[in-house]
Design an enzyme around this catalytic site. Structure first.
Site, PDB file in Angstrom:
ATOM      1  CG  HIS A 362      -2.074   1.197   1.363  1.00  0.00           C
ATOM      2  ND1 HIS A 362      -1.791   2.331   1.353  1.00  0.00           N
ATOM      3  CD2 HIS A 362      -3.321   0.743   0.891  1.00  0.00           C
ATOM      4  CE1 HIS A 362      -3.109   3.069   1.261  1.00  0.00           C
ATOM      5  NE2 HIS A 362      -3.781   2.030   1.128  1.00  0.00           N
ATOM      6  CD  GLU A 375      -6.194   3.309  -3.111  1.00  0.00           C
ATOM      7  OE1 GLU A 375      -5.678   2.594  -2.575  1.00  0.00           O
ATOM      8  OE2 GLU A 375      -6.993   3.252  -4.290  1.00  0.00           O
ATOM      9  NE  ARG A 378      -3.079   7.821  -1.909  1.00  0.00           N
ATOM     10  CZ  ARG A 378      -2.946   6.736  -2.341  1.00  0.00           C
ATOM     11  NH1 ARG A 378      -2.700   6.378  -3.521  1.00  0.00           N
ATOM     12  NH2 ARG A 378      -3.153   5.466  -1.730  1.00  0.00           N
ATOM     13  NE  ARG A 399      -4.322   0.127  -2.555  1.00  0.00           N
ATOM     14  CZ  ARG A 399      -5.489  -0.496  -1.915  1.00  0.00           C
ATOM     15  NH1 ARG A 399      -5.156  -1.694  -1.692  1.00  0.00           N
ATOM     16  NH2 ARG A 399      -6.270   0.226  -1.306  1.00  0.00           N
ATOM     17  CG  HIS A 501      -2.479  -3.073   2.036  1.00  0.00           C
ATOM     18  ND1 HIS A 501      -2.955  -2.511   3.222  1.00  0.00           N
ATOM     19  CD2 HIS A 501      -3.676  -2.849   1.137  1.00  0.00           C
ATOM     20  CE1 HIS A 501      -4.221  -2.234   2.981  1.00  0.00           C
ATOM     21  NE2 HIS A 501      -4.811  -2.455   2.041  1.00  0.00           N
ATOM     22  CG  HIS A 502      -4.749  -7.880  -0.465  1.00  0.00           C
ATOM     23  ND1 HIS A 502      -5.888  -7.771   0.385  1.00  0.00           N
ATOM     24  CD2 HIS A 502      -5.021  -8.723  -1.335  1.00  0.00           C
ATOM     25  CE1 HIS A 502      -6.735  -8.571   0.110  1.00  0.00           C
ATOM     26  NE2 HIS A 502      -6.347  -9.212  -1.032  1.00  0.00           N
ATOM     27  NE  ARG A 541      -7.118  -5.983  -1.596  1.00  0.00           N
ATOM     28  CZ  ARG A 541      -7.424  -4.725  -0.952  1.00  0.00           C
ATOM     29  NH1 ARG A 541      -8.499  -3.971  -1.264  1.00  0.00           N
ATOM     30  NH2 ARG A 541      -6.669  -4.288  -0.177  1.00  0.00           N
TER      31      ARG A 541
HETATM   32  P1  FAD Z   1      -9.494 -11.121   8.162  1.00  0.00           P
HETATM   33  O1  FAD Z   1     -10.423  -9.898   8.197  1.00  0.00           O
HETATM   34  O2  FAD Z   1      -8.135 -10.915   8.424  1.00  0.00           O
HETATM   35  O3  FAD Z   1      -9.932 -12.189   8.932  1.00  0.00           O
HETATM   36  C1  FAD Z   1      -9.118 -13.381   9.201  1.00  0.00           C
HETATM   37  C2  FAD Z   1      -9.118 -13.797  10.438  1.00  0.00           C
HETATM   38  O4  FAD Z   1      -8.756 -15.368  10.579  1.00  0.00           O
HETATM   39  C3  FAD Z   1      -8.097 -12.926  11.363  1.00  0.00           C
HETATM   40  O5  FAD Z   1      -8.996 -12.525  12.519  1.00  0.00           O
HETATM   41  C4  FAD Z   1      -7.217 -14.143  11.804  1.00  0.00           C
HETATM   42  O6  FAD Z   1      -6.576 -13.902  13.250  1.00  0.00           O
HETATM   43  C5  FAD Z   1      -7.968 -15.265  11.682  1.00  0.00           C
HETATM   44  N1  FAD Z   1      -7.135 -16.539  11.733  1.00  0.00           N
HETATM   45  C6  FAD Z   1      -6.003 -16.827  10.831  1.00  0.00           C
HETATM   46  N2  FAD Z   1      -5.578 -17.963  10.835  1.00  0.00           N
HETATM   47  C7  FAD Z   1      -6.385 -18.695  11.670  1.00  0.00           C
HETATM   48  C8  FAD Z   1      -6.263 -20.141  12.414  1.00  0.00           C
HETATM   49  N3  FAD Z   1      -5.459 -21.004  11.918  1.00  0.00           N
HETATM   50  N4  FAD Z   1      -7.163 -20.362  13.268  1.00  0.00           N
HETATM   51  C9  FAD Z   1      -8.214 -19.615  13.581  1.00  0.00           C
HETATM   52  N5  FAD Z   1      -8.112 -18.249  13.129  1.00  0.00           N
HETATM   53  C10 FAD Z   1      -7.367 -17.669  12.160  1.00  0.00           C
HETATM   54  N6  FAD Z   1      -9.966  -3.463   1.765  1.00  0.00           N
HETATM   55  C11 FAD Z   1     -11.047  -2.818   0.918  1.00  0.00           C
HETATM   56  O7  FAD Z   1     -11.641  -3.636   0.161  1.00  0.00           O
HETATM   57  N7  FAD Z   1     -11.343  -1.615   1.339  1.00  0.00           N
HETATM   58  C12 FAD Z   1     -10.657  -0.795   2.408  1.00  0.00           C
HETATM   59  O8  FAD Z   1     -10.926   0.185   2.757  1.00  0.00           O
HETATM   60  C13 FAD Z   1      -9.490  -1.490   2.927  1.00  0.00           C
HETATM   61  N8  FAD Z   1      -8.825  -0.980   3.866  1.00  0.00           N
HETATM   62  C14 FAD Z   1      -7.797  -1.539   4.657  1.00  0.00           C
HETATM   63  C15 FAD Z   1      -6.977  -0.955   5.630  1.00  0.00           C
HETATM   64  C16 FAD Z   1      -6.154  -1.710   6.261  1.00  0.00           C
HETATM   65  C17 FAD Z   1      -5.274  -0.978   7.206  1.00  0.00           C
HETATM   66  C18 FAD Z   1      -5.904  -3.261   5.968  1.00  0.00           C
HETATM   67  C19 FAD Z   1      -4.955  -3.971   6.566  1.00  0.00           C
HETATM   68  C20 FAD Z   1      -6.581  -3.617   4.868  1.00  0.00           C
HETATM   69  C21 FAD Z   1      -7.612  -3.125   4.213  1.00  0.00           C
HETATM   70  N9  FAD Z   1      -8.408  -3.577   3.174  1.00  0.00           N
HETATM   71  C22 FAD Z   1      -9.401  -2.873   2.564  1.00  0.00           C
HETATM   72  C23 FAD Z   1      -8.040  -5.189   3.012  1.00  0.00           C
HETATM   73  C24 FAD Z   1      -9.385  -5.931   3.752  1.00  0.00           C
HETATM   74  O9  FAD Z   1      -9.501  -5.053   4.999  1.00  0.00           O
HETATM   75  C25 FAD Z   1      -8.875  -7.331   3.947  1.00  0.00           C
HETATM   76  O10 FAD Z   1      -8.522  -7.802   2.806  1.00  0.00           O
HETATM   77  C26 FAD Z   1     -10.014  -7.843   4.179  1.00  0.00           C
HETATM   78  O11 FAD Z   1     -10.678  -7.495   5.263  1.00  0.00           O
HETATM   79  C27 FAD Z   1      -9.805  -9.526   4.532  1.00  0.00           C
HETATM   80  O12 FAD Z   1     -10.883 -10.101   5.133  1.00  0.00           O
HETATM   81  P2  FAD Z   1     -10.818 -11.766   5.769  1.00  0.00           P
HETATM   82  O13 FAD Z   1     -12.066 -12.007   6.458  1.00  0.00           O
HETATM   83  O14 FAD Z   1     -10.666 -12.435   4.500  1.00  0.00           O
HETATM   84  O15 FAD Z   1      -9.546 -11.674   6.692  1.00  0.00           O
HETATM   85  O1  MEZ Z   2      -8.810  -1.594  -0.370  1.00  0.00           O
HETATM   86  C1  MEZ Z   2      -7.972  -1.095   0.293  1.00  0.00           C
HETATM   87  O2  MEZ Z   2      -7.090  -1.704   0.790  1.00  0.00           O
HETATM   88  C2  MEZ Z   2      -8.384   0.357   0.904  1.00  0.00           C
HETATM   89  C3  MEZ Z   2      -9.251   1.047   0.198  1.00  0.00           C
HETATM   90  C4  MEZ Z   2      -7.463   0.862   1.507  1.00  0.00           C
HETATM   91  C5  MEZ Z   2      -7.358   2.147   2.000  1.00  0.00           C
HETATM   92  O3  MEZ Z   2      -6.515   2.926   1.436  1.00  0.00           O
HETATM   93  O4  MEZ Z   2      -8.318   2.646   2.849  1.00  0.00           O
END
Ligand code: FAD
Ligand code: MEZ
Length: 568
Positions: A362, A375, A378, A399, A501-502, A541
């Site tokens: 990121h 983002e 911006r 990105r 970041h991702h 992404r």
């Molecule tokens: P997560 O939300 O990461 O959840 C996975 C969970 O699984 C975690 O809590 C983890 O601890 C748990 N886990 C892992 N392994 C195990 C295991 N073996 N046993 C039990 N639990 C486990 N995306 C956007 O589209 N828009 C945005 O504005 C945006 N902003 C972001 C800002 C930040 C700071 C970050 C870091 C990411 C951002 N993203 C954004 C990306 C997005 O947030 C993530 O890609 C998305 O939320 C992932 O969701 P998920 O449910 O797949 O994983």
């Molecule tokens: O998709 C993302 O990771 C995102 C929009 C992050 C951000 O800059 O807010």
């Protein structure tokens, strides 16, 4: 006394905290946390007494009901969980310093085998692994489809990376877009996503993403979400990134709504519970999981179906550097649980993977605060300038390109520069001001002095940019959205640099989220959704597409797993 337990033990013995001398009875530490609250009050009550503190340790953006024991640990040194990302260094009683080592899934193999040999401790229809948006969406939809669900989360707090998401959730042809007069098409979202992903995405998954995106907004809205603000993210040709009114962070809101709805529907949610193995029978069909309960030890849950919603691995720099050596030593924007052990569990169960070599940086992490600056700043009008006071890139390009451009600047960092009208357009900016990472000046020259760039050059850069806004054309870098002139004092700057970041790659799935094995067959009873999977985002992404991914594919995974469980 060295730790909290010694101190409480001296006061009233083990039953000050525990039901019995044997210690905790569940991994949520339900009884122990209730004991804390009964003496000290709940989080809100404690925060109410800390109004004079600039940053209160008891007021946070984390979701769900935060357990006291997330930070105040009994038999070890206490650590502030928020210091995993921030570095507040709160002076806490019996406190230590935040530190975390990655623990591979196959340590203590003998103890694991023994727990498996002992047989299941309990039975359910669907086990969901991970309490981020994908896991919580799957839980809500599996419950709505009649399944009994246990959701397991290894961290002491829920929400994964989802609770940190800031800028928005991409969706096309939505009601909020229509209300704002924005014309969009699902086909354009598909084209933008494929182009941003360098066309290596799985086109069938991209179609599912875009074609279900407005339904996902409706689904969240029906459960109480506010997705009415719509802004622009890098690589999008239309404003389609949805977030709460006023531009508050999207992730904490969506995760809280999903959490509330999962709880309301009676989901059994267990924190401090890491899944270390998905179990299968001789025919290759899923039979359950082996859980490592932080306090209760290893145990087996028998289940018909398992949903891997374990997120990505951007916080595990060893793993990141293995796939992309250029990112060795980089900081990360992610929560501490984004280590990829879910991926190890899936691979051990025979799942195939794809695109693991594509890890995204990121462009804008604040090195001063350790937090990602969205983002959306911006998207709402901020520009990027270098140490010479000049712009150097289309600020809302994808990105990969923005990060590469920043790394080429002197000091390998840059400044996000904006004015008070941008600040007023986006609530999230107040968080950055609160964290003390924003410099301020009454004029561009005053701001320039604070951040150490030439004042006349910064003033000239802003004036030139404002000319582009007026004419509607950026002849220097072809920035496609020019939302507002930067002319309302005060002026602000945040120093930013790229951070991991991702993880675009992950487990291979089909359009029903069924997990594919190496030889191409489907693993019966195994589903996956969200950042744990590969294929939706290709090589890169687009901002806003992950929240869309987790809500849509999480919803599908829950419904499909429930259906499968009913049939088997
Ligand atoms: P997560 O939300 O990461 O959840 C996975 C969970 O699984 C975690 O809590 C983890 O601890 C748990 N886990 C892992 N392994 C195990 C295991 N073996 N046993 C039990 N639990 C486990 N995306 C956007 O589209 N828009 C945005 O504005 C945006 N902003 C972001 C800002 C930040 C700071 C970050 C870091 C990411 C951002 N993203 C954004 C990306 C997005 O947030 C993530 O890609 C998305 O939320 C992932 O969701 P998920 O449910 O797949 O994983
Ligand atoms: O998709 C993302 O990771 C995102 C929009 C992050 C951000 O800059 O807010």
């Amino acid at each position: 006394a060295d730790v909290l337990a010694d101190f409480h033990g001296e006061m009233g013995g083990c039953d000050t905290c525990h039901v019995s001398k044997k210690g905790p009875t569940d991994d949520n530490l339900t009884h122990e946390n209730a004991q804390c609250v009964s003496c000290h009050g709940d989080l809100n009550e404690i925060a109410a007494g800390e109004k004079d503190l600039k940053i209160s340790p008891h007021k946070s953006h984390l979701i769900g009901e935060i357990a006291c024991t997330s930070c105040h640990i009994g038999h070890e040194k206490s650590v502030a969980y928020c210091d995993a990302c921030h570095s507040f260094g709160f002076d806490m009683p019996f406190g230590g310093k935040w530190e975390r080592k990655f623990v591979p899934i196959d340590v203590q193999k003998d103890a694991q085998d023994k727990a498996i040999a002992a047989g299941p401790r309990e039975t359910t229809d669907v086990v969901i692994i991970g309490s981020g948006g994908a896991g919580l969406a799957a839980a809500v939809s599996a419950r709505d489809n009649g399944a009994k669900v246990i959701l397991l989360e290894k961290e002491p707090v829920a929400g994964g990376n989802t609770k940190l998401a800031a800028g928005g959730m991409n969706a096309a042809e939505t009601k909020p877009q229509a209300a704002l007069g924005i014309k969009d098409k699902k086909e354009i979202m598909i084209e933008d996503t494929m182009k941003g992903g360098r066309n290596i995405n799985d086109p069938e998954l991209v179609k599912v993403l875009a074609n279900n995106s407005s339904d996902s907004i409706d689904w969240l809205t029906a459960m109480g979400a506010d997705m009415n603000d719509v802004g622009r993210m890098g690589g999008a040709s239309v404003n389609r990134s949805h977030r709460p009114t006023g531009g508050a962070g999207v992730g904490a809101h969506v995760a809280q709504v999903l959490w509330d709805n999962a709880v309301k529907r009676g989901t059994d949610i267990r924190l401090n519970s890491r899944v270390v193995r998905v179990l299968k029978d001789d025919s290759g069909k899923v039979t359950g999981v082996l859980v490592e309960g932080k306090y209760t030890g290893y145990y087996v849950i028998k289940a018909d179906a398992v949903v891997m919603a374990t997120g990505g691995f951007a916080r595990n720099n060893d793993r990141v550097a293995k796939y992309d050596p250029k990112l060795k030593g980089f900081a990360a924007t992610n929560h501490p649980g984004a280590t990829g052990d879910g991926l190890d569990v899936a691979m051990q169960a025979g799942a195939d993977t794809r695109d693991l070599e594509w890890v995204q940086a990121h462009p804008t992490l604040s090195p001063r605060g350790g937090v990602m600056v969205t983002e959306a700043v911006r998207g709402n009008g901020a520009i990027l300038v270098n140490r010479e006071g000049d712009r150097f890139v289309n600020e809302i390009t994808t990105r990969d390109k923005a990060s590469a451009a920043i790394l080429q600047q002197k000091g390998a960092s840059a400044f996000l520069v904006f004015d008070d009208s941008v600040r007023k357009s986006l609530k999230k900016i107040e968080n950055y001001v609160h964290l003390g990472i924003v410099d301020e000046g009454k004029t561009p020259e005053e701001l320039a002095k604070k951040i150490g760039v030439p004042g006349t050059e910064l003033a000239k850069t802003i004036a030139t940019y404002n000319g582009f806004v007026k004419s509607g054309k950026d002849t220097q870098f072809e920035r496609p959205n020019l939302p507002r002139e930067l002319g309302t004092a005060p002026y602000y700057a945040i120093e930013v640099k790229p951070a991991v970041h991702h993880s675009m790659g992950g487990v291979k799935i089909d359009t029903k989220t069924e997990v594919k094995a190496k030889d191409g067959h489907l693993i019966q009873g195994m589903y996956a959704a969200g950042e744990a999977t590969g294929g939706v985002h290709g090589a890169n992404r687009l901002g806003g597409n992950a929240i869309s991914d987790i809500v849509t594919f999480g919803r599908i995974a829950g419904a499909e797993a429930a259906k499968y469980a009913k049939e088997h």
